[in-house]
Design a protein around this motif. Sequence first.
Motif, mmCIF file in Angstrom:
data_model
loop_
_atom_site.group_PDB
_atom_site.id
_atom_site.type_symbol
_atom_site.label_atom_id
_atom_site.label_comp_id
_atom_site.label_asym_id
_atom_site.label_seq_id
_atom_site.Cartn_x
_atom_site.Cartn_y
_atom_site.Cartn_z
ATOM 1 N N ALA A 173 67.062 35.156 85.254
ATOM 2 C CA ALA A 173 66.565 33.914 85.855
ATOM 3 C C ALA A 173 65.418 34.197 86.829
ATOM 4 O O ALA A 173 64.413 33.470 86.853
ATOM 5 C CB ALA A 173 67.701 33.186 86.570
ATOM 6 N N ALA A 174 65.569 35.248 87.624
ATOM 7 C CA ALA A 174 64.505 35.582 88.582
ATOM 8 C C ALA A 174 63.222 35.972 87.852
ATOM 9 O O ALA A 174 62.112 35.594 88.265
ATOM 10 C CB ALA A 174 64.974 36.716 89.490
ATOM 11 N N ILE A 175 63.353 36.721 86.768
ATOM 12 C CA ILE A 175 62.186 37.112 85.972
ATOM 13 C C ILE A 175 61.508 35.877 85.393
ATOM 14 O O ILE A 175 60.274 35.777 85.359
ATOM 15 C CB ILE A 175 62.607 38.088 84.850
ATOM 16 C CG1 ILE A 175 62.988 39.440 85.455
ATOM 17 C CG2 ILE A 175 61.519 38.247 83.801
ATOM 18 C CD1 ILE A 175 63.740 40.358 84.508
ATOM 19 N N LYS A 176 62.300 34.909 84.929
ATOM 20 C CA LYS A 176 61.722 33.669 84.398
ATOM 21 C C LYS A 176 60.915 32.944 85.459
ATOM 22 O O LYS A 176 59.820 32.407 85.171
ATOM 23 C CB LYS A 176 62.850 32.761 83.895
ATOM 24 C CG LYS A 176 62.419 31.326 83.559
ATOM 25 C CD LYS A 176 61.386 31.284 82.441
ATOM 26 C CE LYS A 176 61.096 29.869 81.965
ATOM 27 N NZ LYS A 176 60.182 29.115 82.836
ATOM 28 N N VAL A 177 61.391 32.923 86.700
ATOM 29 C CA VAL A 177 60.639 32.266 87.769
ATOM 30 C C VAL A 177 59.297 32.971 87.980
ATOM 31 O O VAL A 177 58.254 32.317 88.129
ATOM 32 C CB VAL A 177 61.449 32.244 89.078
ATOM 33 C CG1 VAL A 177 60.597 31.730 90.230
ATOM 34 C CG2 VAL A 177 62.697 31.371 88.923
ATOM 35 N N VAL A 178 59.318 34.291 87.979
ATOM 36 C CA VAL A 178 58.074 35.049 88.175
ATOM 37 C C VAL A 178 57.094 34.797 87.028
ATOM 38 O O VAL A 178 55.891 34.614 87.250
ATOM 39 C CB VAL A 178 58.381 36.554 88.302
ATOM 40 C CG1 VAL A 178 57.089 37.370 88.331
ATOM 41 C CG2 VAL A 178 59.207 36.824 89.558
ATOM 42 N N LEU A 179 57.604 34.772 85.809
ATOM 43 C CA LEU A 179 56.730 34.601 84.642
ATOM 44 C C LEU A 179 56.305 33.162 84.429
ATOM 45 O O LEU A 179 55.245 32.899 83.834
ATOM 46 C CB LEU A 179 57.440 35.102 83.387
ATOM 47 C CG LEU A 179 57.634 36.606 83.259
ATOM 48 C CD1 LEU A 179 58.510 36.924 82.066
ATOM 49 C CD2 LEU A 179 56.287 37.316 83.146
ATOM 50 N N GLY A 180 57.108 32.214 84.891
ATOM 51 C CA GLY A 180 56.788 30.814 84.663
ATOM 52 C C GLY A 180 56.771 30.476 83.188
ATOM 53 O O GLY A 180 57.562 30.991 82.395
#
Length: 611
Positions: free
Chosen positions: A366-373
């Motif tokens: 989930a955190a990676i998804k936020v960074v990648l958008g």
Amino acid sequence: MGFLTPMYELGEYLAWTRSGEIQLPDFQRGYKWEDERIRQLLVTVLRTHPMGAVMLLKTGNEQVRFKPRPIEGVDMAQGSEAKMLLLDGQQRLTSLTQALSGSGAVATKDSRGKLLDRRYLIQMETALLGSDHVDEAVISIPADGVVRSNFGKDIDLDLSTPDKQREQCYFPLHLLYGDYMSWILELEDRELGKKFHESFIKPATTYDIPAIVLDEATDKAAVATVFEKVNIGGLPLNVFELLTAVFAGDAAYYASTGEDFRLNDDWRETHELFTAHPVLSVVESTDFLQAVTMLTTHKQHLAATGERRPAISAKREDVLRLKLNDYLEWRDALRDAFQWAATFLADRYVFKAREVPYAKQLVPLAAIKVVLGSKADLHGVKERLIRWFWCGIFGELYGSASETRFARDIEMVPAWALDPTAPTPRTIVDSSFVESRLQSLNSRRAAAYKGLAALVLAQGARDWMEDKALDKVQYVDLAVDIHHIFPRAWCEKNGIDWERRESIANKTAIGARTNRSIGGAAPSHYLANIEKWAQIATEPLDAILRGHSIEAATLRTDDFDGFFDSRREALCVLIEQATGKTVQRDLTTGEAEEDASHFEKPELDDESTED
């Protein structure tokens, strides 16, 4: 912060808890004490032994505005205002309040966790034999006052009325600080009543419990420290409960909104959003806070310059350093990201909470998804995220303390996902899988076990009896579960060692109807039945079996060794395709049988299987 250490009589505490002058901060855990622990606490009071201090916080502090709630079991008058909040000693004071006042009925549980309503009495004659006899004199009985045996048919002890209690000399302890005199005066043995009053009731009126009272100047950071360090005799609070204390009464939030921030209420809103995705029931409040911490420290790390930049972290101590504005900055994006992660799992054929290989891997995902958008959904980027996901599962890398790996994931995975020439993430580098691991993958709780079941489905597996894909739409309707290919009964009859029999290599996901058609029969027999009942020809059925990485010829000849070797190899190929890494081949059939003989049979999982 200032504090006092007064001594208060137990009777005073009971009066304050019943009136609402002492209440709990709303984030305190619920009441949890077991029946025997309550009984032993009452023995402590009756023997006038010390029980340790309680900690109280005076209300009226503008910096610490906790929402109060009454002690469990207390029916307060409407509008009662708390004068002090109970920070430590909840379980003890709740037990004493329920057992020694009101009706005396305590909502508790037994040693097995079964919920009970109990009352507590003391056998007066036994107690007066001496202090050493108080333990045996104090009894716990059902709330209706009747002790039964033989599945409720026989009555062993009836103390359901005051007359029956007096007749058998059992004093009800809920009168210890109440109208005990009326009960005592109606005793037939006046001398017994007098001795009991002098030995137990009178000393109880002066039984003191020390308190640590924090004054109105205590700030929220100090309260959080109190909860973390001085939770005497109870369960240590987790970071969510501690941050509830820290966030409550945030001055800036109150100044801008005119109301206090309630982390409990906010998490309930988040949890409500997640209910549309069953797999997200594995996400805990502390997981969400870890993801917030990763994003907060990642931002700080990128913003800093020089060699001593702050580290990216998901550790407990860094979660506790979060500020409310940090949480609010990332909350909405993470709510969306976890829901995106649910779709990501569904695309990997993971549809139920119990099928999620690693619940904790959803935190960095989930955190990676936020960074990648939005870039997370680009073809190349998504392919690399999928590879990272499977490497974590088949490397079995998220089964224990994972905070350090989380930090490396958010630092390395987004950059590599966007640019494959960037350094390869450690999770991919560290991942390895050997063929022999298939031998011991027999627990459906194992991440790699769940991962293989999902990989088989993802290659287009279909149900054997019905012409339906085992996808998200059909999964529930078909009651899909993981079952043996060579049935357990057949394996036992034919001397197949337990390790290969229970291995994931001898299991696949099929519908409930198909599993019933298999029963405990030999594969050659049940395949013939499937062809007859489903009206399917041999070649189409063989093609369906190949979709499960099963070589049909080995089933039709009941060749378990040939089947197991070919399927083991097929599963290794699936893992290689998913992880992009070579699986080390290290077993032949003979070696596998010899290897299995050295293992002790484990306790098997409960499975909804009919074979």
